[in-house]
Every structure is written in structure tokens, then in C-alpha cells.
Design a protein around this motif. Structure first.
Motif, short mmCIF file in Angstrom:
data_model
loop_
_atom_site.label_atom_id
_atom_site.label_comp_id
_atom_site.label_asym_id
_atom_site.label_seq_id
_atom_site.Cartn_x
_atom_site.Cartn_y
_atom_site.Cartn_z
N GLY A 42 -7.52 0.30 7.27
CA GLY A 42 -6.94 -0.92 7.10
C GLY A 42 -8.07 -2.01 6.46
O GLY A 42 -7.71 -3.21 6.78
N SER A 43 -9.20 -1.67 5.90
CA SER A 43 -10.00 -2.71 5.64
C SER A 43 -9.88 -3.26 4.25
O SER A 43 -10.19 -4.00 3.90
N GLY A 44 -8.71 -2.55 3.60
CA GLY A 44 -8.35 -3.05 2.14
C GLY A 44 -8.75 -2.46 1.14
O GLY A 44 -8.36 -2.70 0.04
N LYS A 45 -9.45 -1.16 1.14
CA LYS A 45 -9.76 -0.22 0.18
C LYS A 45 -8.38 0.23 -0.97
O LYS A 45 -8.73 -0.09 -2.05
N THR A 46 -7.41 0.61 -0.15
CA THR A 46 -6.43 0.87 -1.33
C THR A 46 -5.72 -0.32 -1.73
O THR A 46 -5.48 0.01 -3.06
N THR A 47 -5.53 -1.30 -0.88
CA THR A 47 -5.14 -2.52 -1.63
C THR A 47 -5.81 -2.93 -2.89
O THR A 47 -5.32 -3.16 -3.97
N LEU A 48 -7.14 -3.02 -2.61
CA LEU A 48 -7.98 -3.14 -3.75
C LEU A 48 -7.60 -2.25 -5.14
O LEU A 48 -7.65 -2.66 -6.25
N ILE A 49 -7.81 -1.02 -4.83
CA ILE A 49 -7.42 -0.02 -5.66
C ILE A 49 -6.16 -0.27 -6.49
O ILE A 49 -5.93 -0.19 -7.70
N LYS A 50 -5.21 -0.52 -5.76
CA LYS A 50 -3.70 -0.72 -6.34
C LYS A 50 -3.83 -2.13 -6.99
O LYS A 50 -3.03 -2.16 -8.03
N ILE A 52 -6.37 -2.94 -8.73
CA ILE A 52 -7.07 -2.65 -10.09
C ILE A 52 -6.04 -1.91 -10.94
O ILE A 52 -6.12 -2.08 -12.05
N ASN A 53 -5.23 -0.90 -10.27
CA ASN A 53 -4.48 -0.09 -11.12
C ASN A 53 -3.20 -1.03 -11.62
O ASN A 53 -2.28 -0.28 -12.03
N GLY A 54 -3.04 -2.03 -11.30
CA GLY A 54 -1.70 -3.05 -11.42
C GLY A 54 -0.49 -2.69 -10.94
O GLY A 54 0.59 -2.94 -11.06
N LEU A 55 -0.80 -1.91 -9.67
CA LEU A 55 0.62 -1.33 -8.95
C LEU A 55 0.71 -2.62 -7.96
O LEU A 55 2.04 -2.69 -7.21
N LEU A 56 -0.15 -3.59 -7.77
CA LEU A 56 0.21 -4.74 -6.80
C LEU A 56 -0.27 -5.84 -7.55
O LEU A 56 -1.18 -5.69 -8.49
N THR A 57 0.17 -7.07 -7.21
CA THR A 57 -0.41 -8.36 -7.99
C THR A 57 -1.23 -9.03 -6.69
O THR A 57 -0.63 -9.00 -5.76
N PRO A 58 -2.15 -9.86 -7.23
CA PRO A 58 -3.08 -10.47 -6.26
C PRO A 58 -2.26 -11.98 -5.84
O PRO A 58 -1.37 -12.44 -6.68
N PRO A 82 -4.14 8.81 -7.01
CA PRO A 82 -3.64 7.94 -5.91
C PRO A 82 -3.71 8.91 -4.62
O PRO A 82 -4.04 9.88 -4.52
N GLU A 83 -3.59 7.95 -3.52
CA GLU A 83 -3.83 8.75 -2.26
C GLU A 83 -2.68 9.84 -1.86
O GLU A 83 -3.00 10.81 -1.14
N ARG A 84 -1.51 9.29 -2.37
CA ARG A 84 -0.38 10.33 -2.19
C ARG A 84 -0.13 10.78 -3.47
O ARG A 84 0.11 10.07 -4.63
#
Lengths: 234, 121
Positions: A42-50, A52-58, A82-84
């Protein structure tokens, strides 16, 4: 020096949550490094990765990959594990290889088959008939068979047995281009710490530390694993 | 797989020690060609940049030489290798003496001990 990845005060709020997943995160990553992205759950690792990959927008802030905003062009230079899994489990391994070769110009079929052979994975097998560890290996092989600028591996070795982990790390070391960068997120620090150039510690959505791995060993006299446990002691 | 490395000490220093040892012991004899950085890094299970750093250090001490197109070679200078061997041997014996002194042995007793333990063989 030009940076491969730059983020500028990234904020990411998820709906209904008051605390941000990323809290003004600013980062500049050069080429040619193997970097560990380490942080507690829950520190934000996967959010950051997503992001970078354009899977989420800031929510606010900006980022560029190789000078480009996340998009089709940035995806052509990023190889992402991806993690999954996102692969169709009824497909055969050989079909997946053909699929990736079709999709990515920088994909090497020969490299993929060489790695499959040395990990003893049969190309005719369907993904769903393989064990969890073998499935992870297939995914990693697909990702590492590309000739990308930035490899992003989210928890790449979690389900793989220790002997295969060694082989996979070896594969990673000997397969990436020298000017490419590998960003590797994992909890299994002791398994990977010898191959890291740099370490990024992330906590509550911001960077706690971004330093060369050797510097941490030298200054603290402890392994990265021990240091992580000290920093994030509950 | 991989070399046995201690992760609470800088890795490059341990690689350096290990390669020095292999040169001194004749695993890589004087004048012989060394594997490439990448090969050796994969064998050791470490980052190629770290291996590169160890190599640079060895180059600085003139123990290995880079020939631009042919690769890296162990020095031809047997005296240099011999000096390194003696230095490493001295370090080892100092360590040994220290540990023995911690066990309460005096210098004399240590020498006597070595004699009785190892001479018959």
C-alpha cells in the motif's frame, strides 16, 4: 544527462479515499540501471507503475518516458510485467509467443524459445495447464524477450521456486541491453539485492530514499533486506 | 548458483577479493584472458555494473589490463602477482593470530600449536 523516466509532483487520489496513493512524487531515472522499487504494502508502488504504463492517469502532476507522455509511443519502449496475469489462459505458449511477436516490433522469437527451452517449458502447453510458477516464468520470458528501453517488472519472482529464481535473475542480467533500465518491484529483497544498482524506497506515496545499493551497504553496514526491515519496522 | 556473497558488505569489494584470489591461486594464470564482464556477472549473480566496478579497481592496481579489441587479461608481471599473494597471506595470518589471541593463546603457544597440528602430515 537525459533521463529515461521523469515524474513531476505526481498526485494520485483514488475515489472515496482521503489520503493520496501518490503524494507529490518526483523522480528521475537514468538509462542503464537496475533499480529496485521497494516499499511496504500500500505504499504506492503499483500505482506508480500503472501511471508509467498509462493504465491510470494522475490526479495532478506529469510524467514522461523517454521524453514522451504515456501513450502508444511510450508503450513501444516499455516492456511491462503486470502483477496479475493478463494473458488468455487457453492459449498455448507458442501462440502467446506469436501473439507477442505480432504485437511488438522489438520482440525476439528466438530469444523466447531459447529461454523456454532452458526452463523446460513445452511450447505446445496451454497456459492454464501449467503450474503457477511455470505461468509466471512464461510471462517473464515474454516480457524479457523484447528489446525495450525500460522494463518494468511488478513482483516478477514471487511464485517461482528459489532455484528457478536464480536462473531468472541470471536471465535478466544477461538479456537486457546495457542502456536499458529495469525497474523491479518486489518484497523478496534478499533474493534480488545483489543485482540492483539503485534502490528506491517508497512510503505513503512519496520517495523516502533513492540511493545506490552499494552506498547503503557501505554506510549502514547492513544488507538492503535488513535496512528495509529497519526503515519499515512496524 | 551464483557466488557466495555477503549482502551486508559492498558487493564490488567482495568481487574484487574473489577475483584477486583466483589470480593469486592460478585459476586465472598470469597473461590469461578473463571472461567478459557480462559472463562473469551472470556467473556471480550480480549486476554487470558492479562487476565493471571491480574490474576498474583491478585495472587501477595494474593486476589486469584491457586490450581494446581482445578483452581483459591478467598481468604478465609475476612479481606483482607474487606481491599480492604475500599481502593476502599476511592479512590471513594476522586474522588467524587475532582469533587465536582471543582464545587466550600467546604468540609462542600459537606457533607451537601450528607445529604440532600440521607438521606430522
Amino acid at each position: 544527462m537525459s533521463y529515461l523516466l521523469e515524474t513531476n509532483t505526481l498526485y494520485k487520489y483514488y475515489e472515496k479515499k482521503k489520503t493520496p496513493a501518490l503524494n507529490g512524487l518526483t523522480l528521475a531515472i537514468p538509462q542503464g540501471r537496475i533499480i529496485g522499487l521497494l516499499g511496504p504494502n500500500g505504499s504506492g508502488k503499483t500505482t506508480l507503475i500503472k501511471l508509467i504504463n498509462g493504465l491510470l492517469t494522475p490526479t495532478s502532476g506529469s510524467l514522461t518516458i523517454n521524453g514522451m507522455p504515456p501513450g502508444i509511443e511510450s508503450k513501444s519502449v516499455i516492456s511491462y510485467l503486470p502483477e496479475r496475469t493478463c494473458l488468455q489462459s487457453s492459449m498455448r505458449v507458442s501462440e502467446l509467443v506469436a501473439f507477442f511477436a505480432d504485437f511488438y516490433q522489438d520482440f525476439s522469437v528466438e530469444k523466447a524459445y531459447r529461454m523456454l527451452a532452458s526452463l523446460e517449458i513445452h511450447p505446445d502447453a496451454r497456459l492454464k495447464t501449467l503450474s503457477k510458477g511455470a505461468r509466471e516464468k512464461v510471462q517473464l520470458i515474454l516480457v524479457m524477450s523484447r528489446n525495450a528501453r525500460l522494463y518494468i517488472l511488478d513482483e516478477p519472482i514471487a511464485g517461482v521456486d528459489p532455484a528457478a529464481r536464480d536462473y531468472i535473475l541470471k536471465t535478466i542480467i544477461s538479456n537486457y541491453q546495457e542502456d536499458a533500465t529495469i525497474l523491479l518491484s518486489t518484497h523478496l529483497i534478499s533474493d534480488i539485492e545483489n543485482i540492483l544498482d539503485d534502490v528506491i524506497l517508497i512510503k505513503d506515496g512519496s520517495i523516502l530514499l533513492y540511493a545506490p545499493a552499494e552506498q547503503i551497504r557501505e554506510q549502514r553496514g547492513m544488507s538492503l533486506d535488513a535496512y528495509f526491515r529497519e526503515v519499515f519496522a512496524c | 548458483m551464483g557466488w557466495k556473497l555477503d549482502s551486508d558488505r559492498p558487493i564490488y569489494a567482495q568481487l574484487l577479493e574473489r577475483i584477486q584470489m583466483q589470480i593469486v591461486s592460478g585459476h586465472y594464470p598470469a597473461g590469461s584472458k578473463l571472461p567478459s564482464v557480462r559472463e562473469l556477472a551472470a556467473e556471480a549473480g550480480v549486476n554487470p555494473n558492479t562487476m565493471q566496478k571491480a574490474f576498474s579497481e583491478l585495472e587501477r592496481s595494474a593486476l589486469i589490463q584491457t586490450q581494446r579489441t581482445a578483452g581483459r587479461f591478467v598481468t604478465q608481471d609475476a612479481v606483482l602477482i607474487c606481491q599480492l599473494r604475500q599481502r593476502l597471506a599476511r592479512e590471513q595470518s594476522e586474522q588467524f593470530f587475532q582469533s587465536m589471541q582471543q582464545l587466550g593463546y600467546t604468540q609462542k603457544e600459537i606457533l607451537l600449536f601450528l607445529k604440532t597440528e600440521f607438521e606430522e602430515e
